[in-house]
Design an enzyme around this catalytic site. Sequence first.
Site, short mmCIF file in Angstrom:
data_model
loop_
_atom_site.label_atom_id
_atom_site.label_comp_id
_atom_site.label_asym_id
_atom_site.label_seq_id
_atom_site.Cartn_x
_atom_site.Cartn_y
_atom_site.Cartn_z
N LYS A 13 -50.32 33.32 0.54
CA LYS A 13 -48.95 33.44 1.08
C LYS A 13 -48.20 34.60 0.42
O LYS A 13 -47.63 35.44 1.11
CB LYS A 13 -48.16 32.14 0.84
N ARG A 88 -41.55 22.88 2.31
CA ARG A 88 -42.78 22.27 1.82
C ARG A 88 -42.83 20.78 2.11
O ARG A 88 -43.81 20.12 1.79
CB ARG A 88 -42.85 22.45 0.31
N ARG A 127 -56.73 35.34 -9.80
CA ARG A 127 -55.35 35.74 -10.09
C ARG A 127 -55.09 35.68 -11.59
O ARG A 127 -54.48 36.59 -12.15
CB ARG A 127 -54.37 34.84 -9.34
N ARG A 139 -49.55 32.07 -15.05
CA ARG A 139 -48.78 30.92 -14.55
C ARG A 139 -49.29 29.62 -15.20
O ARG A 139 -50.50 29.39 -15.25
CB ARG A 139 -48.90 30.83 -13.03
N ARG A 150 -51.62 20.19 -7.29
CA ARG A 150 -50.85 20.97 -6.30
C ARG A 150 -51.46 20.79 -4.91
O ARG A 150 -50.76 20.69 -3.91
CB ARG A 150 -50.84 22.46 -6.69
P1 AP5 Z 1 -51.57 34.36 -3.53
O1 AP5 Z 1 -51.11 35.30 -2.50
O2 AP5 Z 1 -50.90 34.42 -4.86
O3 AP5 Z 1 -51.57 32.85 -2.97
P2 AP5 Z 1 -50.36 31.88 -2.70
O4 AP5 Z 1 -50.63 31.19 -1.42
O5 AP5 Z 1 -49.05 32.58 -2.86
O6 AP5 Z 1 -50.61 30.84 -3.88
P3 AP5 Z 1 -49.60 30.18 -4.91
O7 AP5 Z 1 -50.43 29.67 -6.03
O8 AP5 Z 1 -48.47 31.09 -5.27
O9 AP5 Z 1 -49.05 29.01 -4.01
P4 AP5 Z 1 -48.24 27.79 -4.39
O10 AP5 Z 1 -47.73 27.33 -3.11
O11 AP5 Z 1 -49.00 26.78 -5.16
O12 AP5 Z 1 -47.19 28.31 -5.49
P5 AP5 Z 1 -45.61 28.56 -5.43
O13 AP5 Z 1 -45.32 29.65 -6.38
O14 AP5 Z 1 -45.12 28.66 -4.07
O15 AP5 Z 1 -53.15 34.56 -3.71
C1 AP5 Z 1 -53.86 33.93 -4.73
C2 AP5 Z 1 -55.02 34.83 -5.21
O16 AP5 Z 1 -55.94 34.98 -4.15
C3 AP5 Z 1 -54.60 36.24 -5.62
O17 AP5 Z 1 -55.38 36.66 -6.70
C4 AP5 Z 1 -54.91 37.09 -4.37
O18 AP5 Z 1 -55.22 38.42 -4.71
C5 AP5 Z 1 -56.12 36.36 -3.81
N1 AP5 Z 1 -56.20 36.43 -2.35
C6 AP5 Z 1 -55.20 36.33 -1.46
N2 AP5 Z 1 -55.65 36.43 -0.18
C7 AP5 Z 1 -57.00 36.60 -0.29
C8 AP5 Z 1 -58.03 36.78 0.69
N3 AP5 Z 1 -57.77 36.79 2.00
N4 AP5 Z 1 -59.30 36.92 0.24
C9 AP5 Z 1 -59.57 36.92 -1.09
N5 AP5 Z 1 -58.62 36.77 -2.07
C10 AP5 Z 1 -57.35 36.61 -1.65
O19 AP5 Z 1 -45.05 27.17 -6.05
C11 AP5 Z 1 -45.25 26.86 -7.40
C12 AP5 Z 1 -44.54 25.54 -7.72
O20 AP5 Z 1 -43.12 25.68 -7.53
C13 AP5 Z 1 -44.91 24.35 -6.84
O21 AP5 Z 1 -46.07 23.70 -7.28
C14 AP5 Z 1 -43.66 23.47 -6.97
O22 AP5 Z 1 -43.66 22.79 -8.18
C15 AP5 Z 1 -42.55 24.50 -6.98
N6 AP5 Z 1 -42.05 24.80 -5.64
C16 AP5 Z 1 -42.09 26.00 -5.00
N7 AP5 Z 1 -41.54 25.92 -3.80
C17 AP5 Z 1 -41.14 24.63 -3.63
C18 AP5 Z 1 -40.54 23.93 -2.58
N8 AP5 Z 1 -40.22 24.52 -1.43
N9 AP5 Z 1 -40.28 22.61 -2.75
C19 AP5 Z 1 -40.57 21.98 -3.91
N10 AP5 Z 1 -41.18 22.60 -4.95
C20 AP5 Z 1 -41.45 23.92 -4.81
MG MG Z 2 -47.39 32.42 -4.18
#
Ligand code: AP5
Ligand code: MG
Length: 281
Positions: A13, A88, A127, A139, A150
């Site tokens: 994402k 979410r 990552r 992270r 997660r």
């Molecule tokens: P990346 O692009 O970083 O993936 P991502 O989907 O953004 O993964 P996240 O770990 O950031 O998602 P998340 O939803 O758990 O975390 P968030 O920060 O939102 O890609 C990952 C890796 O893969 C990278 O190395 C990239 O290069 C590689 N890659 C990407 N695409 C690829 C491809 N096609 N092929 C190969 N490699 C690829 O949330 C964190 C925490 O915050 C949550 O757990 C929660 O506690 C809180 N939180 C955030 N938002 C909310 C909400 N709305 N409500 C409640 N709690 C929330």
């Molecule tokens: Mg992310």
Amino acid sequence: MRLILLGPPGAGKGTQAQRLVHKHHIVQLSTGEMLRAAVAAGTPIGLQAKDIMASGALVPDEVVISIISDRLDQPDMKNGFILDGFPRTVPQAAALDDLLKKKHIKLDAVVELRVNESALLNRVETRVAEMRARGEEVRIDDTPEVLSKRLASYRTLTEPLIHYYSERRKLLTVDGMMTIEHVTREINRILAAIGAVEPKAAAPKRAEMAARKTAKPVAKKAAKTAGKPARAAAKAGKVASKGSKKAKKTARKTGKKAGRTIAKRGAKKASKKVTKRRAKR
Ligand code: AP5
Ligand code: MG
């Protein structure tokens, strides 16, 4: 363009949001990034979110809804935005619907990045390695244990949004198992198909365009060369029209072939046949 990116942790994402932001000059709203910044700054929201995030659970709905509501009021939102990681939960989605309605903002699409669970750990580990290599702080939730929590949160609380947006005819699913570049291209293609972006914006990359440009003179040259037999065949057709029906047919046939540019030999044959027949007469 107003877009939501939906997908499990590590689906890509953040990666795709950044690429789309760069291409379409819009703003990325990542609740995860905003919360991490709040944790780092030690704000009241950060203090509340810190342990929850570290455990892999979700921060309470009202906290993230108020963050997004404030952010949508900022002037830089007017060109469009990508919501990465929000909503979410179904209550978050319902709250977003209300917010957008009040602000007279129309959501273009929800793009779901579908990725096999087996690939997610590998991506998160990549990552971690990349962040370490850049000297950045890793992270706290990027461990196999927290990732599995997660993922569990995603399955129970976030996955129902697929149905939620599918019912509202907003859902577009993209195969997130393709390379990063292919996923971006596919997102741009479907956004152009629904009219969310100009088809021009979804056009091939500069390198492809350059390749096409270089191909042009070659094509022109080929057409020029091919023109000769085509003209000869046409001439043959003309000559044959004076002769027998069969000769006429042969010449016409060959003329068509030559028109397809690769019939240099065919055209010559036709001319020879006609000449032979004429010699016989
Ligand atoms: P990346 O692009 O970083 O993936 P991502 O989907 O953004 O993964 P996240 O770990 O950031 O998602 P998340 O939803 O758990 O975390 P968030 O920060 O939102 O890609 C990952 C890796 O893969 C990278 O190395 C990239 O290069 C590689 N890659 C990407 N695409 C690829 C491809 N096609 N092929 C190969 N490699 C690829 O949330 C964190 C925490 O915050 C949550 O757990 C929660 O506690 C809180 N939180 C955030 N938002 C909310 C909400 N709305 N409500 C409640 N709690 C929330
Ligand atoms: Mg992310």
